[in-house]
Design an enzyme around this catalytic site. Structure first.
Site, PDB file in Angstrom:
ATOM      1  N   GLY A  32      41.529  47.979  44.421  1.00  0.00           N
ATOM      2  CA  GLY A  32      40.498  47.787  45.223  1.00  0.00           C
ATOM      3  C   GLY A  32      39.454  46.177  44.846  1.00  0.00           C
ATOM      4  O   GLY A  32      39.345  45.720  44.343  1.00  0.00           O
ATOM      5  N   ALA A  33      38.350  46.208  45.509  1.00  0.00           N
ATOM      6  CA  ALA A  33      37.458  45.908  45.533  1.00  0.00           C
ATOM      7  C   ALA A  33      37.780  44.281  46.291  1.00  0.00           C
ATOM      8  O   ALA A  33      37.861  42.641  45.586  1.00  0.00           O
ATOM      9  CB  ALA A  33      36.584  45.369  44.158  1.00  0.00           C
ATOM     10  N   LEU A  34      38.079  44.686  47.476  1.00  0.00           N
ATOM     11  CA  LEU A  34      39.555  43.901  48.307  1.00  0.00           C
ATOM     12  C   LEU A  34      38.374  42.348  48.458  1.00  0.00           C
ATOM     13  O   LEU A  34      37.386  42.442  49.394  1.00  0.00           O
ATOM     14  CB  LEU A  34      39.663  44.302  49.550  1.00  0.00           C
ATOM     15  CG  LEU A  34      40.222  45.480  48.809  1.00  0.00           C
ATOM     16  CD1 LEU A  34      40.786  46.040  50.531  1.00  0.00           C
ATOM     17  CD2 LEU A  34      41.255  45.882  47.881  1.00  0.00           C
ATOM     18  N   HIS A  35      39.186  41.604  48.462  1.00  0.00           N
ATOM     19  CA  HIS A  35      38.601  40.057  48.888  1.00  0.00           C
ATOM     20  C   HIS A  35      39.791  39.571  49.676  1.00  0.00           C
ATOM     21  O   HIS A  35      40.999  39.723  49.987  1.00  0.00           O
ATOM     22  CB  HIS A  35      38.527  39.495  48.080  1.00  0.00           C
ATOM     23  CG  HIS A  35      39.661  39.542  46.783  1.00  0.00           C
ATOM     24  ND1 HIS A  35      40.423  38.118  46.598  1.00  0.00           N
ATOM     25  CD2 HIS A  35      38.895  39.676  45.468  1.00  0.00           C
ATOM     26  CE1 HIS A  35      41.417  38.577  45.421  1.00  0.00           C
ATOM     27  NE2 HIS A  35      40.849  39.506  44.805  1.00  0.00           N
ATOM     28  N   HIS A  38      43.456  39.592  47.897  1.00  0.00           N
ATOM     29  CA  HIS A  38      43.876  40.869  49.038  1.00  0.00           C
ATOM     30  C   HIS A  38      44.142  40.960  50.105  1.00  0.00           C
ATOM     31  O   HIS A  38      45.246  41.568  50.414  1.00  0.00           O
ATOM     32  CB  HIS A  38      43.466  42.080  48.565  1.00  0.00           C
ATOM     33  CG  HIS A  38      43.146  42.161  47.348  1.00  0.00           C
ATOM     34  ND1 HIS A  38      41.754  42.164  46.947  1.00  0.00           N
ATOM     35  CD2 HIS A  38      43.566  42.810  45.939  1.00  0.00           C
ATOM     36  CE1 HIS A  38      40.853  41.849  44.918  1.00  0.00           C
ATOM     37  NE2 HIS A  38      42.264  42.800  45.090  1.00  0.00           N
TER      38      HIS A  38
HETATM   39  P1  AMP Z   1      44.223  43.789  42.059  1.00  0.00           P
HETATM   40  O1  AMP Z   1      43.508  44.560  42.824  1.00  0.00           O
HETATM   41  O2  AMP Z   1      43.361  42.404  41.285  1.00  0.00           O
HETATM   42  O3  AMP Z   1      44.752  44.560  41.027  1.00  0.00           O
HETATM   43  O4  AMP Z   1      45.038  42.987  42.703  1.00  0.00           O
HETATM   44  C1  AMP Z   1      45.920  43.245  43.994  1.00  0.00           C
HETATM   45  C2  AMP Z   1      47.137  42.507  44.447  1.00  0.00           C
HETATM   46  O5  AMP Z   1      46.302  41.510  44.633  1.00  0.00           O
HETATM   47  C3  AMP Z   1      48.169  42.239  42.928  1.00  0.00           C
HETATM   48  O6  AMP Z   1      49.091  42.000  43.299  1.00  0.00           O
HETATM   49  C4  AMP Z   1      47.037  40.410  42.955  1.00  0.00           C
HETATM   50  O7  AMP Z   1      48.259  39.872  41.730  1.00  0.00           O
HETATM   51  C5  AMP Z   1      46.612  40.379  44.284  1.00  0.00           C
HETATM   52  N1  AMP Z   1      45.895  39.251  44.416  1.00  0.00           N
HETATM   53  C6  AMP Z   1      44.366  39.341  43.236  1.00  0.00           C
HETATM   54  N2  AMP Z   1      44.394  38.383  43.750  1.00  0.00           N
HETATM   55  C7  AMP Z   1      44.535  37.422  44.754  1.00  0.00           C
HETATM   56  C8  AMP Z   1      44.059  36.096  44.868  1.00  0.00           C
HETATM   57  N3  AMP Z   1      43.259  35.920  45.122  1.00  0.00           N
HETATM   58  N4  AMP Z   1      45.158  35.886  45.343  1.00  0.00           N
HETATM   59  C9  AMP Z   1      46.485  35.956  46.514  1.00  0.00           C
HETATM   60  N5  AMP Z   1      46.692  37.509  45.353  1.00  0.00           N
HETATM   61  C10 AMP Z   1      46.262  38.158  44.770  1.00  0.00           C
END
Ligand code: AMP
Length: 279
Positions: A32-35, A38
């Site tokens: 979550g806390a999507l950007h 994601h």
């Molecule tokens: P997280 O919510 O941080 O667990 O990330 C979820 C997924 O999004 C994971 O596969 C991360 O590697 C991917 N992710 C996080 N930040 C980025 C980014 N800046 N660019 C591409 N993928 C990302």
């Protein structure tokens, strides 16, 4: 409105219905806390599969600090609003006890690639990742799963695990999305103060400079300490690692004919930032 599902019992009939029609299912696991980073994975999943499930689960098992777990941003409503225009088919956002009910006793543990770097510095972290990712694959019955290269070691751990356990899921690694100043997008960036946010892009800049010096023949033993000194001078409190590794195994980069990766973890304003680039 995207359906938000809380239990496997709710999700299974939906997914079985899709599969009965011969549709493929993609999953994008997130905390979550999507950007935009994601969302780029979601777009890749939309392009690669008929149906897309985004999972939102702040997995307690992969946090090795109670403080980090407590401070992790939780923004479900905003996340759902970001996903709505992308026409995701379902969001799976279970409560912790729906994932780890009383009596839960299984751990998936990957050796080798999960050992060094974050594996050594965050004990139990990759066991938590491997366990929850295995469960999410079983829960969603996904055919393809999309992960970011931002978490390079995690991607290699998941690939190893999928091969070793014959999991019937294709693992797709997607490029790291960056802010205009080079900082890799991350949910943790929101915890940086305004002035630390100005400093944060130095991490990527120092890595790019070190990688190009090494490509021109400078030994890692010279280029990496210089990059580390630059980070400390720019305001980072500590550099946990800045390491040149085999891109797949994450072993020390002995065979220079294989793909190499420069990986870093560093602390800025009490926030742990990670990044990696190819060399
Ligand atoms: P997280 O919510 O941080 O667990 O990330 C979820 C997924 O999004 C994971 O596969 C991360 O590697 C991917 N992710 C996080 N930040 C980025 C980014 N800046 N660019 C591409 N993928 C990302």
């Amino acid at each position: 409105m995207i359906p938000i599902l809380r239990t496997v019992a709710e999700m299974r009939p939906l997914v079985r219905g899709w599969k009965a029609q011969g549709q493929t299912v993609g999953v994008v696991p997130t905390m979550g806390a999507l950007h935009e980073g994601h969302l780029s994975l979601v777009r890749a999943a939309k392009a690669g599969t008929d149906r897309v499930i985004v999972t939102i689960f702040v997995n307690p098992k992969q946090f090795n600090s109670a403080d980090d777990l407590a401070k992790y941003p939780r923004t479900e409503e905003a996340d759902a609003a970001l996903l709505a225009p992308l026409q995701v088919d379902a969001v799976f956002a279970p409560a912790p006890d729906a994932v780890y009910p009383a009596g839960f006793a299984t751990t998936v543990s990957v050796a080798g690639v999960a050992g060094p770097l974050d594996g050594a510095l965050r004990p139990g972290h990759f066991d938590g990742v491997a366990t929850v990712v295995t469960k999410l694959f079983g829960m969603t019955l996904a055919d393809r799963a999309y992960f970011g290269q931002k978490d390079w070691q995690q991607l290699q751990v998941v690939r190893r695990m999928a091969v070793d356990l014959n999991l019937p899921v294709d693992i797709i690694g997607c490029e790291t999305l960056r802010e205009a100043d080079g900082l890799a997008m991350s949910s943790r960036n929101t915890r940086l103060s305004a002035s630390d946010r100005q400093t944060a892009p130095s991490l990527y800049a120092a890595m790019v400079a070190a990688a190009s010096a090494m490509r021109l023949g400078e030994p890692a033993a010279a280029a990496l300490p210089r990059a580390e000194a630059r980070l400390l001078a720019s305001g980072f409190e500590a550099v946990e690692y800045l390491a040149l590794r085999d891109a797949e195994t994450l072993d020390a980069a002995a065979d220079l004919s294989r793909p190499l990766r420069l990986l870093a973890a560093a602390w800025l304003g009490g926030v742990r930032l990670i990044d990696n680039i190819s060399v």
